[in-house]
Design a protein around this motif. Structure first.
Motif, PDB file in Angstrom:
ATOM      1  N   GLY A 163       0.777  -1.234   0.000  1.00  0.00           N
ATOM      2  CA  GLY A 163       0.000   0.000   0.000  1.00  0.00           C
ATOM      3  C   GLY A 163       0.807   1.282   0.000  1.00  0.00           C
ATOM      4  O   GLY A 163       0.226   2.369  -0.010  1.00  0.00           O
ATOM      5  N   ALA A 164       2.120   1.215   0.015  1.00  0.00           N
ATOM      6  CA  ALA A 164       2.929   2.430  -0.004  1.00  0.00           C
ATOM      7  C   ALA A 164       2.861   3.085  -1.383  1.00  0.00           C
ATOM      8  O   ALA A 164       2.588   2.428  -2.381  1.00  0.00           O
ATOM      9  N   ILE A 165       3.132   4.378  -1.379  1.00  0.00           N
ATOM     10  CA  ILE A 165       3.170   5.141  -2.618  1.00  0.00           C
ATOM     11  C   ILE A 165       4.519   5.850  -2.715  1.00  0.00           C
ATOM     12  O   ILE A 165       5.158   6.138  -1.702  1.00  0.00           O
ATOM     13  N   LEU A 166       4.955   6.121  -3.934  1.00  0.00           N
ATOM     14  CA  LEU A 166       6.170   6.900  -4.146  1.00  0.00           C
ATOM     15  C   LEU A 166       5.904   8.331  -3.711  1.00  0.00           C
ATOM     16  O   LEU A 166       4.780   8.831  -3.857  1.00  0.00           O
ATOM     17  N   SER A 167       6.930   8.990  -3.157  1.00  0.00           N
ATOM     18  CA  SER A 167       6.749  10.378  -2.753  1.00  0.00           C
ATOM     19  C   SER A 167       8.015  11.169  -3.026  1.00  0.00           C
ATOM     20  O   SER A 167       9.063  10.601  -3.342  1.00  0.00           O
ATOM     21  N   GLU A 168       7.910  12.463  -2.866  1.00  0.00           N
ATOM     22  CA  GLU A 168       9.047  13.361  -3.028  1.00  0.00           C
ATOM     23  C   GLU A 168       9.874  13.447  -1.743  1.00  0.00           C
ATOM     24  O   GLU A 168      10.947  14.023  -1.734  1.00  0.00           O
ATOM     25  N   GLY A 169       9.347  12.926  -0.636  1.00  0.00           N
ATOM     26  CA  GLY A 169      10.077  12.910   0.621  1.00  0.00           C
ATOM     27  C   GLY A 169       9.917  14.155   1.471  1.00  0.00           C
ATOM     28  O   GLY A 169      10.633  14.327   2.462  1.00  0.00           O
ATOM     29  N   THR A 170       8.970  15.016   1.136  1.00  0.00           N
ATOM     30  CA  THR A 170       8.778  16.250   1.892  1.00  0.00           C
ATOM     31  C   THR A 170       8.452  15.967   3.354  1.00  0.00           C
ATOM     32  O   THR A 170       9.097  16.517   4.256  1.00  0.00           O
ATOM     33  N   LEU A 171       7.472  15.110   3.589  1.00  0.00           N
ATOM     34  CA  LEU A 171       7.074  14.807   4.963  1.00  0.00           C
ATOM     35  C   LEU A 171       8.204  14.090   5.711  1.00  0.00           C
ATOM     36  O   LEU A 171       8.480  14.393   6.872  1.00  0.00           O
ATOM     37  N   TYR A 172       8.890  13.173   5.032  1.00  0.00           N
ATOM     38  CA  TYR A 172      10.031  12.495   5.653  1.00  0.00           C
ATOM     39  C   TYR A 172      11.070  13.532   6.084  1.00  0.00           C
ATOM     40  O   TYR A 172      11.576  13.495   7.204  1.00  0.00           O
ATOM     41  N   GLY A 173      11.385  14.485   5.214  1.00  0.00           N
ATOM     42  CA  GLY A 173      12.368  15.520   5.515  1.00  0.00           C
ATOM     43  C   GLY A 173      11.956  16.372   6.700  1.00  0.00           C
ATOM     44  O   GLY A 173      12.785  16.715   7.557  1.00  0.00           O
ATOM     45  N   GLU A 174      10.668  16.723   6.765  1.00  0.00           N
ATOM     46  CA  GLU A 174      10.175  17.532   7.879  1.00  0.00           C
ATOM     47  C   GLU A 174      10.326  16.788   9.206  1.00  0.00           C
ATOM     48  O   GLU A 174      10.774  17.364  10.208  1.00  0.00           O
TER      49      GLU A 174
END
Length: 157
Positions: free
Chosen positions: A139-150
């Motif tokens: 169920g994961a989706i690809l992301s730009e990593g914005t939330l991870y970075g925050e």
């Protein structure tokens, strides 16, 4: 097949890429139509090979994944050898991170004892792309990593 066949919608979006793939296999439209009609198993093999090529490209470029569930958010950062994970958990059972209201609650409650945030990392045990594909299948989706970075900055990782 290493991954899974693209959906009909994905094939439609990648129509030109698929045509280019067939041309690289020295298959023109007339021959492709003939293969589909008379040798459907060969057509299936071509669709599978193309799907694997697309997945391999996408997964090789993947750097961040996100997975949302009712009470958890999993944020993944992937390099060549390791995957880092930030897990955000609501300790309040009625919160739903799948809704805008739940995400707003998280924003307001992130520094309270109603939210648990954990960090972990592990080396890939096998093929990196196969492991990432498994996470996507869950169920994961690809992301730009914005939330991870925050969250990484907030946790001072």
């Amino acid at each position: 097949m290493k991954y899974s066949r693209l959906t009909k919608e994905q094939f439609e979006e990648m129509h030109q890429e698929f045509i280019n793939f067939l041309v690289s296999q020295q298959i023109d439209k007339k021959e492709w139509d003939e293969i589909k009609e008379k040798k459907p198993q060969v057509a299936d093999q071509e669709l599978d090979v193309f799907s694997d090529l697309i997945w391999e490209g996408v997964l090789t470029k993947a750097k961040f994944l996100e997975h949302y569930s009712k009470n958890h958010i999993f944020l993944f950062s992937c390099n060549e050898t390791r995957i880092d994970t930030i897990v955000i958990k609501s300790l309040k059972q009625d919160v739903d991170f799948l809704s805008q209201k739940g995400l707003q609650w998280l924003s307001d409650a992130i520094f309270t004892d109603e939210v648990e945030v954990k960090y972990g990392a592990k080396d890939f045990e096998g093929d990196r792309n196969t492991e990432l594909f498994g996470i996507i299948q869950q169920g994961a989706i690809l992301s730009e990593g914005t939330l991870y970075g925050e969250f990484k900055e907030m946790l001072k990782l």
